[in-house]
Write a protein that holds these residues in place. Sequence first.
Motif, mmCIF file in Angstrom:
data_model
loop_
_atom_site.group_PDB
_atom_site.id
_atom_site.type_symbol
_atom_site.label_atom_id
_atom_site.label_comp_id
_atom_site.label_asym_id
_atom_site.label_seq_id
_atom_site.Cartn_x
_atom_site.Cartn_y
_atom_site.Cartn_z
ATOM 1 N N PHE A 243 0.839 -1.196 0.000
ATOM 2 C CA PHE A 243 0.000 0.000 0.000
ATOM 3 C C PHE A 243 0.877 1.249 0.000
ATOM 4 N N PHE A 260 -11.240 -1.855 -2.692
ATOM 5 C CA PHE A 260 -10.867 -1.939 -1.276
ATOM 6 C C PHE A 260 -11.186 -3.292 -0.652
ATOM 7 N N THR A 262 -9.092 -5.256 -1.054
ATOM 8 C CA THR A 262 -7.699 -5.453 -0.647
ATOM 9 C C THR A 262 -7.510 -5.302 0.855
ATOM 10 N N THR A 263 -8.440 -4.656 1.549
ATOM 11 C CA THR A 263 -8.293 -4.465 2.986
ATOM 12 C C THR A 263 -8.754 -5.673 3.790
ATOM 13 N N LEU A 266 -6.267 -7.521 6.066
ATOM 14 C CA LEU A 266 -5.827 -6.685 7.186
ATOM 15 C C LEU A 266 -6.793 -6.822 8.351
ATOM 16 N N TRP A 267 -8.098 -6.665 8.052
ATOM 17 C CA TRP A 267 -9.123 -6.819 9.090
ATOM 18 C C TRP A 267 -9.150 -8.243 9.637
ATOM 19 N N THR A 282 -3.083 -1.235 11.216
ATOM 20 C CA THR A 282 -4.132 -1.962 10.486
ATOM 21 C C THR A 282 -5.209 -0.998 10.010
ATOM 22 N N ALA A 286 -6.151 0.161 6.074
ATOM 23 C CA ALA A 286 -7.492 -0.120 5.557
ATOM 24 C C ALA A 286 -8.246 1.166 5.241
ATOM 25 N N SER A 287 -8.240 2.107 6.174
ATOM 26 C CA SER A 287 -8.952 3.376 5.939
ATOM 27 C C SER A 287 -8.311 4.153 4.800
ATOM 28 N N ALA A 289 -6.998 2.914 2.111
ATOM 29 C CA ALA A 289 -7.464 2.356 0.839
ATOM 30 C C ALA A 289 -8.900 2.771 0.553
ATOM 31 N N GLY A 332 -14.127 -5.699 1.977
ATOM 32 C CA GLY A 332 -13.361 -4.705 2.703
ATOM 33 C C GLY A 332 -14.029 -4.221 3.978
#
Length: 569
Positions: A243, A260, A262-263, A266-267, A282, A286-287, A289, A332
């Motif tokens: 990222f 997103f 893609t996040t 991460l979550w 994290t 995420a935010s 993206a 996401g």
Amino acid sequence: MQLPPPDPALSPRTGYTRAHWEAAADALLAAVEPYATEDRALYHFPGDRQSWAGRLSDGLEGYARTLLLAAFRRDETALERYADGLAAGVSGVWPRIEDRGQPLVEAASVALALRLTRPLLWDRLDDAVRQRAADWLGDALTAEPWPCNWELFPVTVGGFLQEIGHESEAAGKAVDRGLERIEHWYVGGGWYTDGDGRKYDYYNGWAMHLYPVLHAWLADDSRLLTVYGSRLETHLADYARLFGGDGAPMHQGRSLTYRFATTAPLWLGALTGHTPLPPGETRRLASGALKYFLERDAVDERGLLTLGWHGPDPAVLQGYSGPASPYWASKGFLGLLLPPDHEVWTATEEPGPAEREDAVTPVAAPNWLLQSTRADGVVRLHNHGSEDVRYDPYYTRLAYSTVTAPSPSYDNSVIVGEDPGRTGIEPLGAGDGWVASRHTAGGGARVTSVLLARGATEVRAHLVTGAAPGTPVRVTGWHAGDGLRAELVPVHGLEASAEGTSASSLAGTTGDAGTLFVALARLTAEPETVPLEETVSVRAEGPDGIRVRWSDGPEVRVTLSGDAVRVRA
């Protein structure tokens, strides 16, 4: 899309909090509601594009992928609408789940959503509806998937059917079969290939890790969660580096219109406790993206996700991309399963890797080198190991970044003769500041390539063998866009391309034996930089070697001939 005011105290880098994620989910759900059929079983979004599965399957896709969003949001009002649609869908509206058919994909989203919201949706359905729904889903247990991430769709359906006691034996076999099949594609270091070959991209996170880890977590299976959770945790150490400082994911691979999504991994790491990332990092990644796409026309004036990357963009679509395909971005919103008092939501944002430092990081499994620069937040992926079974510009170029897209003019390529292709990629290793590979080009010529990086500077060396003497060779670099500067400077065997004055194209000619071509390259968003030649000194040593001396670092010698590239201090 109307979002709450930014919160610079809690989120000094994006301003986004849980309230922003909730508002975005609510807005996306509200926007799709007018496009449901009267019985709410199908969602037909506007536009003239249709996937190769057909309109009926596309309508099911619209239902399933937006249902997944409602499930993560736990929106009871929305879930009531989807309950109506489920009852109609399994009463003869939805297409059957068959071998290698798109409904198998959507069945996984339906099953996962039902499993996540069982007390809110499934348990409130009439017995007859539950039976018809279970019967419809049951076909997924024996349907043959394509040999790739599709193997996990029967796993996801099977996990839900096991939980409700429907065809438990068959469901258990489907789970075991799918998990066994993906073992053949796990290559270590937290990485899977997406089926046979060397296809490495975001499917590692939003499919290959997502479904097994969620299944193990929902089943409360500590043994499986240990196996798949540890792989996810290892993967996230690499994944976080994909990222950019502006929140952009790496522009590489297929199905980029999921944006997103893609996040999701991460979550998932935070949800299951399998992540190396601090909570604030994290959320920042995420935010970042989500914000990146919402600020760049991912959502149109009707509030619908478009088929593209920023706005509409057919270049990032595949034949299976239908009007509802972008709604796999729903993945996401997995973070909304975390309670509001979870540390991921309450911790102060921390910078991501691209914001903390200049870094050049080898990634062994895909044979990549990730190069990031803190000053501009740009991340570059030097690809010396990933390719699709066919030539695909999103898999087989030499480099990708978070700020560029593959260009039609074959950026980041070695073009031998008239053939721009790069096939049969053979990884030759990645190490401290370097990565190397060999591939076929120009109707049989072999190209051995090594990339060395430090800061924003790249040294690119290519040894071309097996081409007839006098064969033209063109070496291309980055294709820059707005606010970016791309440079490509000849060092050995190359000169400014006769095909134009672009800084991203150099030309040379093969000799009687193997011919060495060397150039310096740079992609940067910095307004001012020192000349490339002042950052590194490079000279050829014989027909197949180079000596590299970094202005602020060590001297390195590289040999490109033989069975393996040799890099030594």
